[in-house]
Design a protein around this motif. Sequence first.
Motif, mmCIF file in Angstrom:
data_model
loop_
_atom_site.group_PDB
_atom_site.id
_atom_site.type_symbol
_atom_site.label_atom_id
_atom_site.label_comp_id
_atom_site.label_asym_id
_atom_site.label_seq_id
_atom_site.Cartn_x
_atom_site.Cartn_y
_atom_site.Cartn_z
ATOM 1 N N ASP A 18 57.810 41.719 46.721
ATOM 2 C CA ASP A 18 57.013 41.998 47.817
ATOM 3 C C ASP A 18 55.701 41.208 47.671
ATOM 4 O OD1 ASP A 18 58.647 44.161 48.980
ATOM 5 O OD2 ASP A 18 58.276 45.223 47.097
ATOM 6 N N LEU A 19 55.501 40.186 46.873
ATOM 7 C CA LEU A 19 54.420 39.618 46.638
ATOM 8 C C LEU A 19 53.684 38.928 47.946
ATOM 9 C CD1 LEU A 19 52.055 38.366 44.699
ATOM 10 C CD2 LEU A 19 53.516 36.460 44.392
ATOM 11 N N ALA A 20 54.548 38.278 48.579
ATOM 12 C CA ALA A 20 54.093 37.626 50.099
ATOM 13 C C ALA A 20 53.590 38.755 50.862
ATOM 14 C CB ALA A 20 55.041 36.626 50.525
ATOM 15 N N GLU A 34 44.839 36.440 47.129
ATOM 16 C CA GLU A 34 44.680 36.889 45.906
ATOM 17 C C GLU A 34 46.217 37.061 45.270
ATOM 18 O OE1 GLU A 34 40.666 38.998 45.060
ATOM 19 O OE2 GLU A 34 42.102 40.507 46.194
ATOM 20 N N GLU A 35 47.039 36.038 45.552
ATOM 21 C CA GLU A 35 48.547 35.945 45.019
ATOM 22 C C GLU A 35 48.494 36.144 43.546
ATOM 23 O OE1 GLU A 35 50.676 32.982 47.129
ATOM 24 O OE2 GLU A 35 50.400 33.845 48.830
ATOM 25 N N HIS A 36 47.687 35.500 42.852
ATOM 26 C CA HIS A 36 47.705 35.576 41.311
ATOM 27 C C HIS A 36 47.445 37.056 40.636
ATOM 28 C CE1 HIS A 36 47.512 33.761 37.114
ATOM 29 N NE2 HIS A 36 46.250 34.421 37.152
ATOM 30 N N LYS A 37 46.311 37.632 41.554
ATOM 31 C CA LYS A 37 46.262 38.848 41.102
ATOM 32 C C LYS A 37 47.118 39.957 41.532
ATOM 33 C CE LYS A 37 42.712 41.443 43.004
ATOM 34 N NZ LYS A 37 41.305 41.948 43.515
ATOM 35 N N TRP A 38 47.767 39.815 42.594
ATOM 36 C CA TRP A 38 48.928 40.430 43.130
ATOM 37 C C TRP A 38 50.166 40.488 42.121
ATOM 38 C CZ3 TRP A 38 49.138 44.596 45.994
ATOM 39 C CH2 TRP A 38 48.285 44.795 47.181
ATOM 40 N N ALA A 39 50.438 39.378 41.631
ATOM 41 C CA ALA A 39 51.540 39.163 40.807
ATOM 42 C C ALA A 39 51.123 39.895 39.444
ATOM 43 C CB ALA A 39 51.883 37.478 40.422
ATOM 44 N N PHE A 40 50.030 39.755 39.012
ATOM 45 C CA PHE A 40 49.662 40.593 37.663
ATOM 46 C C PHE A 40 49.669 41.982 37.941
ATOM 47 C CE2 PHE A 40 46.147 42.541 35.154
ATOM 48 C CZ PHE A 40 46.400 42.165 34.121
ATOM 49 N N LEU A 41 49.092 42.577 39.167
ATOM 50 C CA LEU A 41 49.298 43.892 39.276
ATOM 51 C C LEU A 41 50.802 44.469 39.333
ATOM 52 C CD1 LEU A 41 46.164 44.314 41.473
ATOM 53 C CD2 LEU A 41 46.419 45.272 39.333
ATOM 54 N N LEU A 42 51.497 43.466 39.986
ATOM 55 C CA LEU A 42 53.005 44.058 40.324
ATOM 56 C C LEU A 42 53.978 44.061 39.169
ATOM 57 C CD1 LEU A 42 53.519 42.465 43.932
ATOM 58 C CD2 LEU A 42 53.323 44.781 43.468
ATOM 59 N N ALA A 75 44.994 56.674 34.723
ATOM 60 C CA ALA A 75 45.657 55.691 35.637
ATOM 61 C C ALA A 75 44.602 55.340 36.686
ATOM 62 C CB ALA A 75 46.761 56.642 36.469
ATOM 63 N N ALA A 76 44.562 54.155 36.916
ATOM 64 C CA ALA A 76 43.586 53.379 37.900
ATOM 65 C C ALA A 76 44.230 53.253 39.018
ATOM 66 C CB ALA A 76 42.921 52.326 36.884
ATOM 67 N N ILE A 77 43.763 53.636 40.200
ATOM 68 C CA ILE A 77 44.274 53.218 41.514
ATOM 69 C C ILE A 77 43.447 51.887 42.073
ATOM 70 C CG2 ILE A 77 44.584 53.902 43.878
ATOM 71 C CD1 ILE A 77 44.865 56.815 42.623
ATOM 72 N N GLY A 78 44.038 51.122 42.633
ATOM 73 C CA GLY A 78 43.515 49.771 43.425
ATOM 74 C C GLY A 78 44.187 49.167 44.520
ATOM 75 N N MET A 79 43.600 48.169 45.128
ATOM 76 C CA MET A 79 44.331 47.660 46.111
ATOM 77 C C MET A 79 44.646 48.530 47.374
ATOM 78 S SD MET A 79 43.620 44.508 44.893
ATOM 79 C CE MET A 79 44.308 43.504 45.926
#
Length: 288
Positions: A18-20, A34-42, A75-79
Amino acid sequence: MPTLSLASLPIRRLTLRDLALCADLSENRGWPREEHKWAFLLTAAQGYGIDDPEGGLVAACTVTEYGTPGRPDLAAIGMVLVAERHARQGVGRRLMRHVMAELGTTPLTLHATPKGRPLYEELGFKTTGRAEMVRGHFVPDPIGTRVATRPATAEDIAAVLRLDGEVFGSDRTHVITRLPAFADHLHVAEEGGRITGYAAAWPNVDTHVVGPLVARDTGTAKALTASLAARVDRPLRTDIDARHKELLAWVKERGLTTVAVNSVMTYGITRLPGDAARRFAPVTVAAG
C-alpha cells in the motif's frame, strides 16, 4: 459521498503493498509524498487504512508498538491522514477510535499539530510536552567540540540498544535495528570505550532528518548533530523536545529556524517513560 457510506467502509491493515496509496494520500493533503518514511513505517509499525471504493485511500494512520511483542507497554500513533474530499466527516475520529480499541489498555502517545489537537483532546489525550521542528542549512560551529563521535559499526548495535532502552523506557529493538538500512548515517558518541549517545540522519524528500537523537548531555547532542551535518549537503530538519532549550538555541545559531511547534500528547499515562533529559529528538514524530 454520504457520511453513512463512510461509516460502513471497513478499516483494514496496511502493508508495504500500500506504499503508493499512502504516498498519494500524503500528497492529497498537501504533505510531501515521503515514500522512504512510509516504507519504514509500514515495516517497523502497523498501518491502518480505509479504502475508497472510487480508488485510493479515504484515510490512514500508523501505530508503532514498543515493548514485548504481543504485549506492548507503549504505542505511538502517527501519519493520521484523511483525504481532502472526505475531511470533516468524522472519518479521522472513527479511525482513531478503532485503533484505540485495538490497542486496549496500552498507553499511547502522538505528536499533534495545533489543527489536530482538538480531536485528540476529545478522545482523551492530554498534552504532556512540546516538540519544536527546526529546519535549515547547518553552519558548522567554529568552536568545535571535544566530544568524540564516529560512524556506528555493527558491533555497536548491542550497546546502542541498551542505551536506547534506558532512555526510551521501552524495548525498541525492531525500530533501532532498522536504522542502519533506513538512515544514510548513524553515528555514536564515545568516551572511554563507552557509548554515551547516538543519532541518525535519514533522507526525507529535500532534507536530512536528524532522529533519533539520544545523548548523555547537551554537549554530546551538539557533537552528534554536528558530525551528522558534516556528512550531508541538504538542509537539516529535526524535532527537538522543547525542554532542551540550550540545544534549540544552538541549532538556531547554526542556521536552523523554527517551522512548527507540535504538542506531545499521551493517553493512559501522565508522562512518557524513560529519561527525558537524554531524549533530544525522536526517530520521526510519526513513530516516537
